[in-house]
Write a protein that holds these residues in place. Sequence first.
Motif, PDB file in Angstrom:
ATOM      1  N   HIS A   1      38.465  45.952  38.935  1.00 13.21           N
ATOM      2  CA  HIS A   1      38.424  46.612  40.239  1.00 13.21           C
ATOM      3  C   HIS A   1      37.037  46.729  40.847  1.00 13.21           C
ATOM      4  O   HIS A   1      36.893  47.233  41.959  1.00 13.21           O
ATOM      5  CB  HIS A   1      39.056  48.008  40.116  1.00 13.21           C
ATOM      6  N   GLY A   2      36.018  46.265  40.125  1.00 10.43           N
ATOM      7  CA  GLY A   2      34.672  46.281  40.684  1.00 10.43           C
ATOM      8  C   GLY A   2      34.456  45.128  41.655  1.00 10.43           C
ATOM      9  O   GLY A   2      35.041  44.052  41.526  1.00 10.43           O
ATOM     10  N   LEU A   3      33.600  45.344  42.626  1.00 12.98           N
ATOM     11  CA  LEU A   3      33.275  44.351  43.641  1.00 12.98           C
ATOM     12  C   LEU A   3      31.960  43.675  43.253  1.00 12.98           C
ATOM     13  O   LEU A   3      31.001  44.347  42.882  1.00 12.98           O
ATOM     14  CB  LEU A   3      33.165  45.048  44.994  1.00 12.98           C
ATOM     15  N   PHE A   4      31.885  42.320  43.338  1.00 12.07           N
ATOM     16  CA  PHE A   4      30.648  41.655  42.966  1.00 12.07           C
ATOM     17  C   PHE A   4      30.478  40.343  43.730  1.00 12.07           C
ATOM     18  O   PHE A   4      31.444  39.748  44.214  1.00 12.07           O
ATOM     19  CB  PHE A   4      30.606  41.362  41.460  1.00 12.07           C
ATOM     20  N   ILE A   5      29.220  39.909  43.819  1.00 10.45           N
ATOM     21  CA  ILE A   5      28.867  38.590  44.350  1.00 10.45           C
ATOM     22  C   ILE A   5      27.778  38.016  43.454  1.00 10.45           C
ATOM     23  O   ILE A   5      26.756  38.653  43.216  1.00 10.45           O
ATOM     24  CB  ILE A   5      28.357  38.671  45.803  1.00 10.45           C
ATOM     25  N   ASP A   6      28.020  36.801  42.920  1.00 15.90           N
ATOM     26  CA  ASP A   6      27.011  36.071  42.142  1.00 15.90           C
ATOM     27  C   ASP A   6      26.330  35.091  43.079  1.00 15.90           C
ATOM     28  O   ASP A   6      26.981  34.180  43.616  1.00 15.90           O
ATOM     29  CB  ASP A   6      27.658  35.316  40.977  1.00 15.90           C
ATOM     30  N   ILE A   7      25.017  35.244  43.263  1.00 16.93           N
ATOM     31  CA  ILE A   7      24.318  34.486  44.292  1.00 16.93           C
ATOM     32  C   ILE A   7      23.135  33.739  43.704  1.00 16.93           C
ATOM     33  O   ILE A   7      22.457  34.239  42.797  1.00 16.93           O
ATOM     34  CB  ILE A   7      23.871  35.449  45.425  1.00 16.93           C
ATOM     35  N   HIS A   8      22.927  32.513  44.165  1.00 16.40           N
ATOM     36  CA  HIS A   8      21.766  31.726  43.737  1.00 16.40           C
ATOM     37  C   HIS A   8      20.542  32.280  44.465  1.00 16.40           C
ATOM     38  O   HIS A   8      20.428  32.144  45.689  1.00 16.40           O
ATOM     39  CB  HIS A   8      21.971  30.247  44.089  1.00 16.40           C
ATOM     40  N   PRO A   9      19.624  32.923  43.740  1.00 17.84           N
ATOM     41  CA  PRO A   9      18.550  33.673  44.424  1.00 17.84           C
ATOM     42  C   PRO A   9      17.607  32.798  45.233  1.00 17.84           C
ATOM     43  O   PRO A   9      17.070  33.260  46.250  1.00 17.84           O
ATOM     44  CB  PRO A   9      17.817  34.367  43.272  1.00 17.84           C
ATOM     45  N   MET A  10      17.405  31.540  44.829  1.00 15.97           N
ATOM     46  CA  MET A  10      16.458  30.695  45.557  1.00 15.97           C
ATOM     47  C   MET A  10      16.970  30.319  46.938  1.00 15.97           C
ATOM     48  O   MET A  10      16.202  30.208  47.897  1.00 15.97           O
ATOM     49  CB  MET A  10      16.149  29.429  44.762  1.00 15.97           C
ATOM     50  N   THR A  11      18.300  30.146  47.081  1.00 18.73           N
ATOM     51  CA  THR A  11      18.864  29.703  48.358  1.00 18.73           C
ATOM     52  C   THR A  11      19.632  30.792  49.106  1.00 18.73           C
ATOM     53  O   THR A  11      19.874  30.660  50.307  1.00 18.73           O
ATOM     54  CB  THR A  11      19.811  28.515  48.142  1.00 18.73           C
ATOM     55  N   GLY A  12      20.058  31.852  48.414  1.00 13.71           N
ATOM     56  CA  GLY A  12      20.862  32.884  49.063  1.00 13.71           C
ATOM     57  C   GLY A  12      22.305  32.492  49.254  1.00 13.71           C
ATOM     58  O   GLY A  12      23.035  33.115  50.032  1.00 13.71           O
ATOM     59  N   ILE A  13      22.767  31.452  48.534  1.00 12.42           N
ATOM     60  CA  ILE A  13      24.141  30.959  48.664  1.00 12.42           C
ATOM     61  C   ILE A  13      24.982  31.491  47.504  1.00 12.42           C
ATOM     62  O   ILE A  13      24.606  31.312  46.346  1.00 12.42           O
ATOM     63  CB  ILE A  13      24.171  29.420  48.689  1.00 12.42           C
ATOM     64  N   PRO A  14      26.122  32.153  47.773  1.00  7.31           N
ATOM     65  CA  PRO A  14      26.980  32.672  46.704  1.00  7.31           C
ATOM     66  C   PRO A  14      27.616  31.545  45.895  1.00  7.31           C
ATOM     67  O   PRO A  14      28.075  30.548  46.453  1.00  7.31           O
ATOM     68  CB  PRO A  14      28.043  33.480  47.450  1.00  7.31           C
ATOM     69  N   MET A  15      27.653  31.722  44.589  1.00  8.92           N
ATOM     70  CA  MET A  15      28.315  30.775  43.702  1.00  8.92           C
ATOM     71  C   MET A  15      29.711  31.260  43.305  1.00  8.92           C
ATOM     72  O   MET A  15      30.598  30.477  43.027  1.00  8.92           O
ATOM     73  CB  MET A  15      27.479  30.584  42.429  1.00  8.92           C
ATOM     74  N   ASN A  16      29.877  32.581  43.266  1.00  9.20           N
ATOM     75  CA  ASN A  16      31.140  33.175  42.816  1.00  9.20           C
ATOM     76  C   ASN A  16      31.196  34.589  43.382  1.00  9.20           C
ATOM     77  O   ASN A  16      30.177  35.290  43.400  1.00  9.20           O
ATOM     78  CB  ASN A  16      31.195  33.199  41.294  1.00  9.20           C
ATOM     79  N   CYS A  17      32.350  35.005  43.846  1.00  7.45           N
ATOM     80  CA  CYS A  17      32.432  36.356  44.404  1.00  7.45           C
ATOM     81  C   CYS A  17      33.864  36.880  44.325  1.00  7.45           C
ATOM     82  O   CYS A  17      34.822  36.110  44.228  1.00  7.45           O
ATOM     83  CB  CYS A  17      31.950  36.383  45.855  1.00  7.45           C
ATOM     84  N   SER A  18      33.983  38.186  44.366  1.00  7.07           N
ATOM     85  CA  SER A  18      35.279  38.840  44.450  1.00  7.07           C
ATOM     86  C   SER A  18      35.100  40.157  45.197  1.00  7.07           C
ATOM     87  O   SER A  18      34.504  41.098  44.671  1.00  7.07           O
ATOM     88  CB  SER A  18      35.864  39.087  43.058  1.00  7.07           C
ATOM     89  N   ILE A  19      35.576  40.183  46.436  1.00  2.30           N
ATOM     90  CA  ILE A  19      35.479  41.378  47.277  1.00  2.30           C
ATOM     91  C   ILE A  19      36.805  42.121  47.185  1.00  2.30           C
ATOM     92  O   ILE A  19      37.841  41.631  47.644  1.00  2.30           O
ATOM     93  CB  ILE A  19      35.178  41.005  48.746  1.00  2.30           C
ATOM     94  N   ARG A  20      36.781  43.293  46.558  1.00  2.00           N
ATOM     95  CA  ARG A  20      38.019  44.022  46.270  1.00  2.00           C
ATOM     96  C   ARG A  20      38.040  45.348  47.020  1.00  2.00           C
ATOM     97  O   ARG A  20      37.131  46.170  46.889  1.00  2.00           O
ATOM     98  CB  ARG A  20      38.124  44.277  44.769  1.00  2.00           C
ATOM     99  N   LEU A  21      39.105  45.541  47.804  1.00  2.00           N
ATOM    100  CA  LEU A  21      39.260  46.766  48.594  1.00  2.00           C
ATOM    101  C   LEU A  21      40.699  47.258  48.530  1.00  2.00           C
ATOM    102  O   LEU A  21      41.637  46.461  48.400  1.00  2.00           O
ATOM    103  CB  LEU A  21      38.864  46.525  50.057  1.00  2.00           C
ATOM    104  N   GLN A  22      40.848  48.560  48.656  1.00  2.00           N
ATOM    105  CA  GLN A  22      42.171  49.190  48.623  1.00  2.00           C
ATOM    106  C   GLN A  22      42.428  49.923  49.933  1.00  2.00           C
ATOM    107  O   GLN A  22      41.513  50.517  50.517  1.00  2.00           O
ATOM    108  CB  GLN A  22      42.230  50.189  47.462  1.00  2.00           C
ATOM    109  N   LEU A  23      43.671  49.872  50.393  1.00  2.00           N
ATOM    110  CA  LEU A  23      44.092  50.600  51.586  1.00  2.00           C
ATOM    111  C   LEU A  23      45.078  51.683  51.169  1.00  2.00           C
ATOM    112  O   LEU A  23      46.069  51.411  50.492  1.00  2.00           O
ATOM    113  CB  LEU A  23      44.755  49.645  52.588  1.00  2.00           C
TER     114      LEU A  23
END
Length: 487
Positions: free
Chosen positions: A367-389
């Motif tokens: 249930h945690g939200l995260f983004i794995d990003i390549h720091p040199m370019t600022g481009i995400p490699m893997n992400c999961s944006i999790r929200l509940q309504l």
Amino acid sequence: MATSKSKIAIGLCVAGLLMTVFGIVLMFVGPTVVNQQVVKNVQINPNNELSYTMWRDIPVPFFMSIYFFDVLNPEEILKGEKPMVQQRGPYVYREFRQKTNITFHSNNTVSYQEYRKYHFFRNMSVGNESDEVTLPNMLALGAAVMMEDQPNWMKMIMSITFNQLNVKPFLTLRVGDLLWGYDDPLVDFLSKWFPGMIPFSGKFGLFADFNNSNTGLFTVHTGADDIRKVHMVDSWNGLKKVSYWNSDQCNMINGTAGQMWPPFMTPESTLPFYSPDACRSMELVYEKPGVVSRIPVYRFVAPKTLFANGTVYPPNEGFCPCRESGIQNVSTCRYSSPTFISSPHFYNADPVLLQTVDGLSPNEEEHGLFIDIHPMTGIPMNCSIRLQLSLYIKKVSGISLTAKIAPVVLPMIWFAESGYIDGPVLTTFYNNLVLIPFILQTLQYMLPVVGILLLVLSLILGLYDKKEHSLWIAPSRFFLETVGRDK
């Protein structure tokens, strides 16, 4: 023999000098060359085939996984008992995004609209869109709470209408209908007698506005004048700030559109972005380094203060009126409907919320939200944006539909938008923006070391050659002198 060794020593000396000098030069020039290539490639520029294509079409797999909180005891809830829910899902949809109406401006910004389409993926889902789940009637119970402070005669009209239309407080419907729309006579009634309460007509669905729609008109910086501003939002729908909240800080449109960020990140960097769906800006913080598909990344996560209330985190006071910490009231941007967003299963929220609903079990991994990003370019490699309504429901005096419902923030649905770079795009990205910089960085340290070793070797070889030559000359001279004396 001596001549051969001398030539080898000279050759090694020359090679060592060249490698040492080239390596030292590369130490100073290499990082600049790599940085210039990164800057060139991450600008929003049609000439940058790799990054521009990724920005425009998002060719990587992107999915939305949806989970429902199936209500197990609707009749008991109407009597004031604690709700019991069971998570159902995931129901997975492939998400296709494409930017259209792309217009570049003279001030180094570009405007666009991004359209979204969703296609159901049965092989990744637990069932079909025809599966049925039970959820609170968001229109009816939400409207009841919205009417709480209205005159009794208005509540009486609504209550009578609910009875005439046979409106139920809880609905058992198919997954596809709940998400993308179902016919509800209450929509026509509310549109006619309470204009402005809901901004739509016809079918109602939780995600009806998502499919075949756009996220508004974004204007972002291209980075041509300052790479530190690339992808940063200049305006959204012509606005520099929104007006949903009660403070200038909360109304600010900060960061990017949530897909790419400026390059050259450090552990002190953050990931700010504006989310039209959440009606606010958010900011993720650095957690730890990692590796995704051989590519070094930084993991950024949602801080515990993201949905904290104003008491726990004063800067969030502008998002109030607040309830328990860890859930955010979004009624001001959801047509006054008493809805809340949070992390799934009230993760990182006030534990009291878990005591009011049975069937929840929050944990960071799921249930945690995260983004794995390549720091040199600022481009995400893997992400999961999790929200509940979630929907706030309660007994409202004068509206019989609400019966004896005890006040509760009842989870309805949570979703995870996830994506990762794979296939040919990953290979091209790795070769151009990871492998080549790594080789240059390796050479700038390796060449001087090898060069110095060659210089040392040439020196040793030269000294050995000189010593060997001396040992050969000494006996020869002694022999000649002895023969001369004998004569």
